[in-house]
Scaffold this motif. Structure first.
Motif, mmCIF file in Angstrom:
data_model
loop_
_atom_site.group_PDB
_atom_site.id
_atom_site.type_symbol
_atom_site.label_atom_id
_atom_site.label_comp_id
_atom_site.label_asym_id
_atom_site.label_seq_id
_atom_site.Cartn_x
_atom_site.Cartn_y
_atom_site.Cartn_z
ATOM 1 N N LEU A 569 0.828 -1.205 0.000
ATOM 2 C CA LEU A 569 0.000 0.000 0.000
ATOM 3 C C LEU A 569 0.868 1.264 0.000
ATOM 4 N N PRO A 570 0.429 2.302 -0.706
ATOM 5 C CA PRO A 570 1.149 3.583 -0.581
ATOM 6 C C PRO A 570 0.820 4.209 0.769
ATOM 7 N N SER A 571 1.555 5.266 1.100
ATOM 8 C CA SER A 571 1.257 5.978 2.341
ATOM 9 C C SER A 571 -0.069 6.720 2.200
ATOM 10 N N GLU A 572 -0.600 7.137 3.390
ATOM 11 C CA GLU A 572 -1.882 7.853 3.361
ATOM 12 C C GLU A 572 -1.764 9.141 2.562
ATOM 13 N N GLU A 573 -0.623 9.813 2.673
ATOM 14 C CA GLU A 573 -0.443 11.067 1.927
ATOM 15 C C GLU A 573 -0.397 10.810 0.435
ATOM 16 N N GLN A 574 0.321 9.718 0.040
ATOM 17 C CA GLN A 574 0.388 9.391 -1.388
ATOM 18 C C GLN A 574 -0.979 9.021 -1.939
ATOM 19 N N ALA A 575 -1.727 8.210 -1.167
ATOM 20 C CA ALA A 575 -3.059 7.808 -1.621
ATOM 21 C C ALA A 575 -3.977 9.024 -1.700
ATOM 22 N N GLN A 576 -3.866 9.942 -0.729
ATOM 23 C CA GLN A 576 -4.689 11.154 -0.739
ATOM 24 C C GLN A 576 -4.351 12.018 -1.957
ATOM 25 N N ALA A 577 -3.036 12.128 -2.262
ATOM 26 C CA ALA A 577 -2.631 12.912 -3.430
ATOM 27 C C ALA A 577 -3.150 12.294 -4.717
ATOM 28 N N SER A 578 -3.066 10.927 -4.793
ATOM 29 C CA SER A 578 -3.556 10.236 -5.991
ATOM 30 C C SER A 578 -5.052 10.465 -6.147
ATOM 31 N N LEU A 579 -5.817 10.361 -5.014
ATOM 32 C CA LEU A 579 -7.265 10.558 -5.081
ATOM 33 C C LEU A 579 -7.586 11.998 -5.506
ATOM 34 N N GLU A 580 -6.845 12.989 -4.972
ATOM 35 C CA GLU A 580 -7.108 14.380 -5.348
ATOM 36 C C GLU A 580 -6.852 14.614 -6.825
ATOM 37 N N LEU A 581 -5.784 13.951 -7.355
ATOM 38 C CA LEU A 581 -5.489 14.097 -8.784
ATOM 39 C C LEU A 581 -6.627 13.529 -9.637
ATOM 40 N N VAL A 582 -7.065 12.309 -9.262
ATOM 41 C CA VAL A 582 -8.157 11.678 -10.012
ATOM 42 C C VAL A 582 -9.431 12.511 -9.868
ATOM 43 N N ASN A 583 -9.651 13.062 -8.642
ATOM 44 C CA ASN A 583 -10.847 13.870 -8.397
ATOM 45 C C ASN A 583 -10.840 15.120 -9.275
ATOM 46 N N GLU A 584 -9.644 15.745 -9.399
ATOM 47 C CA GLU A 584 -9.562 16.924 -10.262
ATOM 48 C C GLU A 584 -9.877 16.565 -11.712
ATOM 49 N N GLN A 585 -9.372 15.417 -12.156
ATOM 50 C CA GLN A 585 -9.648 14.982 -13.534
ATOM 51 C C GLN A 585 -11.131 14.715 -13.728
ATOM 52 N N LEU A 586 -11.780 14.062 -12.691
ATOM 53 C CA LEU A 586 -13.201 13.759 -12.795
ATOM 54 C C LEU A 586 -14.008 15.062 -12.816
ATOM 55 N N LYS A 587 -13.644 16.022 -11.926
ATOM 56 C CA LYS A 587 -14.381 17.284 -11.902
ATOM 57 C C LYS A 587 -14.229 18.021 -13.229
ATOM 58 N N ALA A 588 -13.007 17.967 -13.807
ATOM 59 C CA ALA A 588 -12.813 18.629 -15.100
ATOM 60 C C ALA A 588 -13.689 17.994 -16.174
ATOM 61 N N MET A 589 -13.798 16.639 -16.130
ATOM 62 C CA MET A 589 -14.613 15.949 -17.143
ATOM 63 C C MET A 589 -16.094 16.223 -16.917
ATOM 64 N N GLU A 590 -16.501 16.270 -15.585
ATOM 65 C CA GLU A 590 -17.900 16.583 -15.287
ATOM 66 C C GLU A 590 -18.257 17.994 -15.738
ATOM 67 N N LYS A 591 -17.319 18.899 -15.550
ATOM 68 C CA LYS A 591 -17.586 20.271 -15.999
ATOM 69 C C LYS A 591 -17.698 20.330 -17.526
ATOM 70 N N ALA A 592 -16.799 19.576 -18.190
ATOM 71 C CA ALA A 592 -16.859 19.566 -19.659
ATOM 72 C C ALA A 592 -18.198 19.001 -20.135
ATOM 73 N N GLU A 593 -18.672 17.905 -19.464
ATOM 74 C CA GLU A 593 -19.964 17.292 -19.840
ATOM 75 C C GLU A 593 -21.115 18.248 -19.559
ATOM 76 N N SER A 594 -21.018 18.990 -18.377
ATOM 77 C CA SER A 594 -22.075 19.949 -18.049
ATOM 78 C C SER A 594 -22.096 21.102 -19.043
ATOM 79 N N ASP A 595 -20.881 21.586 -19.396
ATOM 80 C CA ASP A 595 -20.813 22.675 -20.386
ATOM 81 C C ASP A 595 -21.381 22.222 -21.733
#
Length: 899
Positions: A569-595
């Motif tokens: 397992l990665p560290s909690e900080e690494q996993a949190q950073a990975s989740l934030e990166l994926v979350n930013e990508q998902l939000k960007a895609m959701e915004k693109a779909e909403s637009d």
């Protein structure tokens, strides 16, 4: 005079000794921020010279809050090849010593010797003030007082005159000769009987002048009253003529007729103005309708063009909608991929958090277990110390003696001892030597052989075979002493009884035991506070809380299982950073779909709107009545054009008639004629009233004989005026004589001022080339005289700026110092934060002046702006650093002594 060493101790800011030695013969620069002690050093030097050592009111010299301190100042200086040492102590164990070579002075003798040497005086009582400081007060500049020079020169005037007298003895003798002073005083006295010092009349001259002025005022008043009488006679004649020639024709009635004609003309013009306003309103309405029909015709012409534009807009909206519909499937697929990636990252973060939680719990459990062991050990020691402290407190309560009670006992014993001494001194002493076998009885006591008795009260002496003698001790205080002794002994026994001790020594022994117990209690309490700062109960609560927390963590560890595959397992900080990166990508895609969805909806709406607008305009243009409405608008516009032209012609013609009539002028004429009638009628009434008033007044004035009174007043004034002229000539003669005598004296004074003027010019040329500073006969600076453009300009010192007055003050003091040095007098210059108001250019010039003076005098310069004096050519001393170095060296000496 050169100061070599300054030592102060327990003096205001400096509780510990401060030493300044190795002072230079020229400039000594002392620096430091505000409140660092510069002014305290200056105050110490002033106190050493100016204040009486035996004064009891100099408590402000003590360090704040230390009323037992004894401020000390020691100064070592050189004068006339001798080394002088002055030591003064104030308030406590007061003393003053002055050592000069083989000579030694102490007390008031030492202080008087210093005052004679430096040229100052001591006050009769109280603290020393500026009027006592003499020469030092002139050369020692206090903070913020550099611009004040005239008062300081006045206080030092006698000493300056003495210094000048050594170089101009004959001139000084001539100037101060008693015969010259007597003559000037005699002339001044005679002049003072007629003139004030400022030249204004006084005494008989003033009284005569005032009497003449009063009589002139009375005569002038009579002249005015006579002239006024004649003017009123003339005025009455004129008014009567005007009444006959003007008022008889009643001119105000003609003015009222003119006003009525003007009002009738104004009414005709107002009717024309009403017609004009009506047609103007109609014209404005027609013009507004013209604009409406023109705009309507313009709209008919632009509708066909607008129909073609709306057809193009409808086609463009259809094309944009088809493009958005084509890209919709791609966007939805990418959005689903991003959601799957987010779910996987979130699962990995939860696993990492569970693993990190278990590790943190294990670390806290281990830490708390160790803390529980430490607290248990401290708790056991604290309980032991608490029990010991309780035992000591109990013992202290048993042995404790109230300090106030002990003090009262000590005071009582002291008073009783003093009473015993006084009792022995006042008692009647009865000494006796008896024959063998011949006893006496004294107050019931048998006396035999020989001895001595002290009698403090009435006693009966029985002599066998002879009788009785009553002995009464002399003095009225004996009985009072006995009564006071008995009262004090009763008070002492009353204080000893609650303590259960026989005497004062036993009470003091108990107090010492209690003090030792109190010290042990403080030691034990300090140890206990070190182990348990908040008390044993609080320490016990901390131990119990830590134990419960340890057990609770152990329970949580048992409930929290190990995470499978935790090694990868990665560290909690690494996993949190990975989740934030994926979350930013998902939000960007959701915004693109909403637009995209918003743009698609807008495209559909735009197409619907474009089709509706095109259809509405198409139906309107193809309506059956469209062309008929266009023709009706043209016809209405033609009719309006004709009506507007007709109204404009009518308005112009009527306006010309109104302008010719000029209604504003007609209204003014009517108002003017009415006011003219009213004013003419009012003037006639007032004229009639004034004629009656003047007739009655003139009858009254004619009976007073004003002209006879005026002739009598004029004769009296002429007599008094001759007396005033006589006194005025005498006053002018005396004033002239006094002026000549003073001019002669000033000529001698100028010879006396020449040495001082030489020194002033020496310094002044460095600041203002070609300028000079004048001094008055009291040697006080008076005016700065400068030459500009071939003309001299004189400025009183008080009229100069604050900075310029401060510079002139310093230059004057340096010149006085040179004068005193030439006369063989000691000089020392002290400047406390001087020249703080100088601009940069002037300060550079003043540095040259100060450096020049330092070649002949010692200068102590104190400043909180060291940056302004870096180029003075001397090494500065930082007061705070000197104090810190002294304290450090004393600590090292103390450590060396202990070791």
């Amino acid at each position: 005079m050169k100061l070599n060493r300054i030592t102060i101790d327990q003096f205001q800011k400096f509780r510990a000794p401060l030493v300044l030695d190795d002072l230079e013969s020229g400039i000594n620069l002392f620096t430091g921020p505000n409140e660092s002690g510069k002014s305290t050093l200056v105050r110490a030097i002033r106190a050493a010279f100016f204040e009486r050592h035996r004064s009891t009111i100099l408590t402000e010299l003590q360090p704040w809050g230390d009323t037992s301190a004894a401020p000390e100042v020691t100064l070592e200086f050189e004068w006339q090849d001798s080394r002088w040492t002055l030591h003064k102590r104030f308030l406590q164990r007061k003393r003053c010593d002055l050592q000069a070579g083989d000579e030694h002075y102490s007390g008031d003798e030492a202080e008087d010797r210093l005052a004679e040497l430096l040229g100052y005086e001591f006050p009769g009582r109280g603290i020393s003030k500026a009027e006592h400081w003499g020469i030092p007060g002139l050369l020692w500049v206090e903070q913020g007082s550099g611009q004040e020079i005239r008062d300081s020169v006045g206080h030092a005037g006698e000493h300056l005159q003495s210094a000048l007298g050594q170089s101009l003895g004959d001139a000084l003798g001539e100037m101060t000769s008693s015969s010259g002073d007597a003559l000037i005083s005699q002339v001044e006295l005679a002049r003072a009987q007629l003139l004030t010092p400022t030249g204004r009349p006084t005494g008989e001259l003033r009284d005569t002048q005032q009497d003449c002025e009063a009589r002139e005022s009375e005569l002038a008043e009579l002249d005015i009253r006579v002239d006024h009488y004649r003017d009123q006679v003339d005025r009455l004649g004129k008014l009567q003529r005007d009444q006959r020639e003007i008022d008889a024709a009643r001119p105000w009635e003609a003015q009222r007729d003119k006003a009525k004609q003007a009002e009738q003309q104004l009414e005709a013009v107002e009717k024309l103005q009403q017609q004009q306003a009506h047609e103007q309103h109609e014209l404005e309405t027609c013009q507004r309708n013209q604009k409406l029909y023109r705009q309507q015709l313009q709209d008919f012409e632009t509708q066909a063009e607008l129909l073609e534009k709306r057809r193009h807009a409808k086609a463009k909206a259809q094309h944009q909608l088809e493009q958005f519909q084509t890209s919709d499937e791609t966007i939805q697929r990418r959005l689903q991929e991003e959601k799957i990636g987010y779910t996987q990252a979130e699962t990995q973060l939860n696993a990492a958090r569970r693993h990190a939680r278990r590790q943190a719990l294990q670390e806290n459990h281990d830490r708390l277990a160790k803390q529980v062991e430490q607290l248990a050990d401290s708790l056991e020691k604290a309980r032991s110390l608490r029990d010991s402290l309780h035992r000591l407190i109990g013992q202290h309560q048993i042995q404790a003696v109230d300090s106030q009670v002990l003090t009262e006992l000590q005071e009582l014993e002291k008073t009783l001892g003093e009473l015993a001494i006084r009792r022995e001194a006042l008692a009647t002493r009865l000494s006796y030597v008896l024959e063998p076998g011949q006893p006496l009885m004294l107050g019931g006591k048998k006396l035999s052989d020989e001895g001595e008795e002290l009698l403090l009260q009435d006693s009966v002496l029985e002599i066998p075979g002879v009788g009785r003698l009553t002995i009464k001790p002399g003095g009225s205080d004996v009985g009072a002493l006995l009564r006071k002794q008995h009262r004090l002994e009763a008070d002492r026994d009353a204080l000893l009884e609650p303590l259960d001790v026989p005497d004062l020594a036993a009470a003091e022994q108990r107090a010492k035991i209690a003090s030792d117990l109190k010290q042990k209690i403080q030691q034990e309490r300090i140890r206990l506070e070190g182990l348990a700062p908040h008390g044993v109960d609080e320490l016990e609560s901390q131990h119990q809380l830590a134990a419960r927390s340890r057990d609770q963590l152990a329970t949580e560890l048992d409930k929290l299982p190990e995470v499978e595959g935790s090694e990868g397992l990665p560290s909690e900080e690494q996993a949190q950073a990975s989740l934030e990166l994926v979350n930013e990508q998902l939000k960007a895609m959701e915004k693109a779909e909403s637009d995209h969805r918003e743009a698609l909806s807008l495209a559909r709406q735009a197409l619907t709107t474009a089709e509706a607008e095109w259809q509405s305009l198409h139906d309107e243009i193809n309506a059956p009545d469209w062309k008929q409405r266009q023709q009706d608008a043209r016809d209405e516009l033609t009719d309006l054009n004709v009506r507007v032209a007709s109204l404009q012609v009518s308005l112009i013609e009527r306006k010309q008639k109104i302008d010719v009539a000029n209604p504003e002028v007609l209204a003014q004429d009517a108002e003017r004629f009415i006011k003219a009638a009213e004013s003419l009628e009012k003037v006639a009434r007032e004229r009639e009233v004034e004629i009656g008033r003047l007739q009655s007044r003139l009858e009254s004035l004619g009976a007073q004989g004003l002209e006879e009174q005026r002739n009598h007043k004029r004769q009296t004034l002429e007599h008094q005026q001759r007396r005033y002229d006589q006194l005025a000539r005498r006053a002018a003669a005396l004033d002239l004589l006094l002026s000549l005598l003073r001019e002669q004296r000033q000529a001698v004074t100028r010879q006396l001022q020449a040495p001082l003027q030489k020194y002033l010019n020496h310094f002044l040329k460095l600041l203002f080339p070609g300028a000079r500073l004048s001094v008055d006969e009291d040697l006080k600076p008076e005016a700065l005289i400068r030459g500009e453009a071939g003309q001299e300009e004189s400025s009183e010192l008080s009229a100069l700026s604050f900075g310029a007055r401060e510079q002139m003050g310093l230059i004057s003091r340096l010149a006085y110092a040179d004068l005193l040095k030439e006369a063989g007098r000691p000089t020392l210059i002290i400047l406390d934060d001087a020249l703080v108001h100088c601009d940069q250019t002037r300060r550079e010039q003043m540095k040259r002046i100060l450096y020049d003076a330092a070649q002949r005098h010692q200068v102590l310069l104190f400043t909180c702006h060291p940056e302004n004096w870096r180029d003075l050519g001397v090494v500065s001393r930082e007061i705070r650093s000197l104090n810190a170095q002294l304290i450090s060296s004393r600590k090292q000496e103390s450590i060396g002594t202990v070791s």
